[in-house]
Write a protein that holds these residues in place. Sequence first.
Motif, short mmCIF file in Angstrom:
data_model
loop_
_atom_site.label_atom_id
_atom_site.label_comp_id
_atom_site.label_asym_id
_atom_site.label_seq_id
_atom_site.Cartn_x
_atom_site.Cartn_y
_atom_site.Cartn_z
N MET A 114 44.89 31.07 24.81
CA MET A 114 45.26 29.85 25.49
C MET A 114 45.44 30.10 26.99
O MET A 114 45.09 29.25 27.80
CB MET A 114 46.53 29.27 24.88
N ALA A 115 46.02 31.26 27.31
CA ALA A 115 46.23 31.59 28.73
C ALA A 115 44.90 31.71 29.46
O ALA A 115 44.78 31.24 30.60
CB ALA A 115 47.05 32.87 28.86
N ARG A 116 43.91 32.32 28.83
CA ARG A 116 42.59 32.45 29.48
C ARG A 116 41.92 31.09 29.63
O ARG A 116 41.23 30.85 30.62
CB ARG A 116 41.69 33.40 28.70
N PHE B 47 40.87 29.53 33.11
CA PHE B 47 39.50 29.08 33.33
C PHE B 47 39.45 27.70 33.96
O PHE B 47 38.69 27.45 34.89
CB PHE B 47 38.75 29.09 32.00
N VAL B 48 40.28 26.78 33.48
CA VAL B 48 40.21 25.39 33.93
C VAL B 48 41.06 25.13 35.17
O VAL B 48 40.66 24.38 36.05
CB VAL B 48 40.62 24.42 32.80
N THR B 49 42.23 25.76 35.27
CA THR B 49 43.16 25.41 36.34
C THR B 49 43.33 26.48 37.41
O THR B 49 43.87 26.20 38.48
CB THR B 49 44.56 25.10 35.77
N GLY B 50 42.94 27.70 37.11
CA GLY B 50 43.14 28.78 38.06
C GLY B 50 44.47 29.47 37.90
O GLY B 50 44.78 30.42 38.61
N THR B 51 45.29 29.03 36.95
CA THR B 51 46.56 29.68 36.67
C THR B 51 46.72 29.82 35.16
O THR B 51 46.25 28.96 34.40
CB THR B 51 47.77 28.90 37.26
#
Length: 82
Positions: free
Chosen positions: A1-3, A7-11
């Motif tokens: 989930m973190a990746r 990927f989508v938000t940069g954080t």
Amino acid sequence: MARFLQFVTGTSKVPLEGFKALQGISGPQRFQIHKAYGAPDRLPSAHTCFNQLDFSEYTSKEQLQEWLLLAIHEASESFGFG
């Protein structure tokens, strides 16, 4: 989930205030999913400045999942997040 979030938000972390507090290029920016037009064999792409995920119409949920995981993996390897 973190990746995925990276990927989508940069954080890789959700703000303490939740998704409503995600920041974009010009302040708070909601998480967005958009249809990508063009060839249906494109990997999903993301615009981190806008917290936006773009993907084509895939033939199945399994194909979407496979291609999204591949895109996330490639982005994390290419940009040194892995």
